[in-house]
Design a protein around this motif. Structure first.
Motif, PDB file in Angstrom:
ATOM      1  N   ASP A 152      -2.547   1.403 -27.188  1.00 15.53           N
ATOM      2  CA  ASP A 152      -1.398   1.808 -26.624  1.00 15.53           C
ATOM      3  C   ASP A 152      -1.048   3.264 -27.127  1.00 15.53           C
ATOM      4  O   ASP A 152      -0.588   4.094 -26.280  1.00 15.53           O
ATOM      5  CB  ASP A 152      -0.222   0.991 -27.309  1.00 15.53           C
ATOM      6  CG  ASP A 152      -0.358  -0.331 -26.854  1.00 15.53           C
ATOM      7  OD1 ASP A 152      -1.037  -0.856 -25.738  1.00 15.53           O
ATOM      8  OD2 ASP A 152       0.719  -1.285 -27.350  1.00 15.53           O
ATOM      9  N   GLN A 164       8.710   3.579 -17.456  1.00 14.72           N
ATOM     10  CA  GLN A 164       7.296   3.485 -17.485  1.00 14.72           C
ATOM     11  C   GLN A 164       6.614   2.236 -16.830  1.00 14.72           C
ATOM     12  O   GLN A 164       7.193   1.224 -16.700  1.00 14.72           O
ATOM     13  CB  GLN A 164       6.909   3.484 -19.173  1.00 14.72           C
ATOM     14  CG  GLN A 164       7.431   4.360 -19.998  1.00 14.72           C
ATOM     15  CD  GLN A 164       6.999   5.840 -19.577  1.00 14.72           C
ATOM     16  OE1 GLN A 164       5.755   6.333 -19.494  1.00 14.72           O
ATOM     17  NE2 GLN A 164       7.978   6.689 -19.469  1.00 14.72           N
ATOM     18  N   ASP A 166       3.933   0.684 -17.226  1.00 14.64           N
ATOM     19  CA  ASP A 166       3.601  -0.333 -18.054  1.00 14.64           C
ATOM     20  C   ASP A 166       4.492  -0.584 -19.217  1.00 14.64           C
ATOM     21  O   ASP A 166       4.708  -0.178 -20.227  1.00 14.64           O
ATOM     22  CB  ASP A 166       1.990  -0.163 -19.134  1.00 14.64           C
ATOM     23  CG  ASP A 166       1.559  -1.419 -19.436  1.00 14.64           C
ATOM     24  OD1 ASP A 166       2.234  -2.193 -19.937  1.00 14.64           O
ATOM     25  OD2 ASP A 166       0.309  -1.537 -19.725  1.00 14.64           O
ATOM     26  N   LYS A 167       5.667  -1.505 -18.774  1.00 15.65           N
ATOM     27  CA  LYS A 167       6.660  -1.830 -19.622  1.00 15.65           C
ATOM     28  C   LYS A 167       6.327  -2.429 -20.925  1.00 15.65           C
ATOM     29  O   LYS A 167       7.154  -2.293 -21.987  1.00 15.65           O
ATOM     30  CB  LYS A 167       7.678  -2.529 -18.741  1.00 15.65           C
ATOM     31  CG  LYS A 167       8.369  -1.561 -17.475  1.00 15.65           C
ATOM     32  CD  LYS A 167       9.383  -2.624 -16.852  1.00 15.65           C
ATOM     33  CE  LYS A 167       9.898  -2.040 -15.763  1.00 15.65           C
ATOM     34  NZ  LYS A 167       9.181  -1.511 -14.828  1.00 15.65           N
ATOM     35  N   ASP A 168       5.483  -3.410 -20.988  1.00 19.68           N
ATOM     36  CA  ASP A 168       5.088  -3.709 -22.167  1.00 19.68           C
ATOM     37  C   ASP A 168       4.623  -2.918 -23.272  1.00 19.68           C
ATOM     38  O   ASP A 168       4.971  -3.018 -24.425  1.00 19.68           O
ATOM     39  CB  ASP A 168       4.091  -4.836 -22.062  1.00 19.68           C
ATOM     40  CG  ASP A 168       4.615  -6.173 -21.205  1.00 19.68           C
ATOM     41  OD1 ASP A 168       5.719  -6.243 -21.108  1.00 19.68           O
ATOM     42  OD2 ASP A 168       3.823  -6.956 -20.680  1.00 19.68           O
ATOM     43  N   VAL A 169       3.674  -2.060 -22.916  1.00 17.19           N
ATOM     44  CA  VAL A 169       3.047  -0.990 -23.862  1.00 17.19           C
ATOM     45  C   VAL A 169       4.460  -0.013 -24.146  1.00 17.19           C
ATOM     46  O   VAL A 169       4.466   0.172 -25.228  1.00 17.19           O
ATOM     47  CB  VAL A 169       2.105  -0.025 -22.939  1.00 17.19           C
ATOM     48  CG1 VAL A 169       1.805   1.348 -23.887  1.00 17.19           C
ATOM     49  CG2 VAL A 169       0.967  -0.874 -22.951  1.00 17.19           C
ATOM     50  N   SER A 171       7.502  -0.819 -24.531  1.00 22.22           N
ATOM     51  CA  SER A 171       8.337  -1.562 -25.360  1.00 22.22           C
ATOM     52  C   SER A 171       7.693  -1.627 -26.749  1.00 22.22           C
ATOM     53  O   SER A 171       8.271  -1.446 -27.638  1.00 22.22           O
ATOM     54  CB  SER A 171       8.360  -3.008 -24.820  1.00 22.22           C
ATOM     55  OG  SER A 171       9.212  -3.719 -25.719  1.00 22.22           O
ATOM     56  N   ALA A 172       6.348  -1.577 -26.796  1.00 23.00           N
ATOM     57  CA  ALA A 172       5.621  -1.714 -28.015  1.00 23.00           C
ATOM     58  C   ALA A 172       5.638  -0.599 -28.760  1.00 23.00           C
ATOM     59  O   ALA A 172       5.797  -0.284 -29.912  1.00 23.00           O
ATOM     60  CB  ALA A 172       4.054  -2.173 -27.731  1.00 23.00           C
ATOM     61  N   SER A 175       9.021  -0.084 -30.309  1.00 20.61           N
ATOM     62  CA  SER A 175       9.200  -0.931 -31.521  1.00 20.61           C
ATOM     63  C   SER A 175       8.448  -0.332 -32.688  1.00 20.61           C
ATOM     64  O   SER A 175       8.860  -0.351 -33.687  1.00 20.61           O
ATOM     65  CB  SER A 175       8.488  -2.291 -31.247  1.00 20.61           C
ATOM     66  OG  SER A 175       9.571  -2.990 -30.136  1.00 20.61           O
ATOM     67  N   ASP A 193      10.951  -4.158  -9.524  1.00 25.31           N
ATOM     68  CA  ASP A 193      10.539  -3.484 -10.736  1.00 25.31           C
ATOM     69  C   ASP A 193      10.641  -1.944 -10.801  1.00 25.31           C
ATOM     70  O   ASP A 193       9.977  -1.225 -11.428  1.00 25.31           O
ATOM     71  CB  ASP A 193       9.152  -3.912 -11.031  1.00 25.31           C
ATOM     72  CG  ASP A 193       9.117  -5.588 -11.271  1.00 25.31           C
ATOM     73  OD1 ASP A 193      10.228  -5.809 -12.003  1.00 25.31           O
ATOM     74  OD2 ASP A 193       8.146  -6.209 -10.973  1.00 25.31           O
TER      75      ASP A 193
END
Length: 216
Positions: A152, A164, A166-169, A171-172, A175, A193
């Motif tokens: 990431d 972004q 890639d929303k998961d990246v 978010s990571a 965090s 989206d």
């Protein structure tokens, strides 16, 4: 033998300031880290010399991986000028923090879950050694790297503020402590989206991108 393990952090710190890092890095480049470790070619570096009392043939795989992570760190750190490395360690010794530094970095290297993290941590510590970062910030960055997914982190290099893809990246990374939430974009009604949380790099995201992810 009983006293050697507790001296490894100091030996590691001394390795950072060793003039032999240049030769060790060249050897590792010529024959590869695996061969350099198994052949004993790195034993001239204090850290690896401190391990010679242990039966090399009896090393567990985890121990071998740990040595490889330390070798990767030192090979990367070697790019820092010798005078800066020596001054950095001398200053730590003057403050009585040389062993603490060694313990902190060795713990981070031991926990590293891939071979990219030792390189990133080495670049961050190199920035501290040459005065571009305070040691406190360097250690905080190294601990952030420890808990992040290294794949990431490459997204920080070309990061643009906003929603972004890639929303998961995103978010990571948020965090992990590298991004800041700057609001919500409502998006376009007809584009699924298209909206979402907007992020920007925080101070540590910027510092890591500059000092940890670029091979200066």
């Amino acid at each position: 033998m009983e006293d050697e393990p507790k001296n490894l952090p100091v030996a590691f710190a001394d390795s950072v300031a060793s003039e032999k890092l240049v030769d060790a890095a060249a050897t590792a480049a010529d024959i590869g880290l695996d061969a350099a470790i198994s052949s004993g070619a790195l034993d001239g570096i204090p850290f690896f010399g401190a391990l010679t009392g242990f039966a090399r043939a009896g090393l567990a795989y985890r121990d071998w991986l740990f040595q490889k992570k330390v070798a990767t760190f030192l090979s990367t750190f070697e790019k820092t000028p010798l005078e800066d490395r020596r001054a950095f360690i001398a200053n730590l010794e003057k403050k009585g923090k040389k062993a603490e530094f060694g313990e902190t970095v060795l713990l981070l290297l031991d926990r590293a879950d891939d071979m990219k993290k030792p390189e990133i941590i080495a670049r961050v510590m190199s920035a501290a050694a040459n005065g571009k970062l305070s040691l406190d910030k360097a250690i905080r960055l190294a601990k952030i790297v420890d808990r992040a997914f290294s794949e990431d982190l490459r997204f920080l290099l070309d990061f643009k503020e906003g929603v972004q893809k890639d929303k998961d990246v995103a978010s990571a990374l948020f965090s992990a402590g590298l991004l800041v939430d700057v609001g919500i974009d409502g998006g376009l009604m007809m584009e699924e989206d298209s909206g979402g949380t907007m992020y920007d790099l925080n101070l540590y995201g910027k510092l890591l991108s500059e000092h940890g992810l670029k091979d200066h």
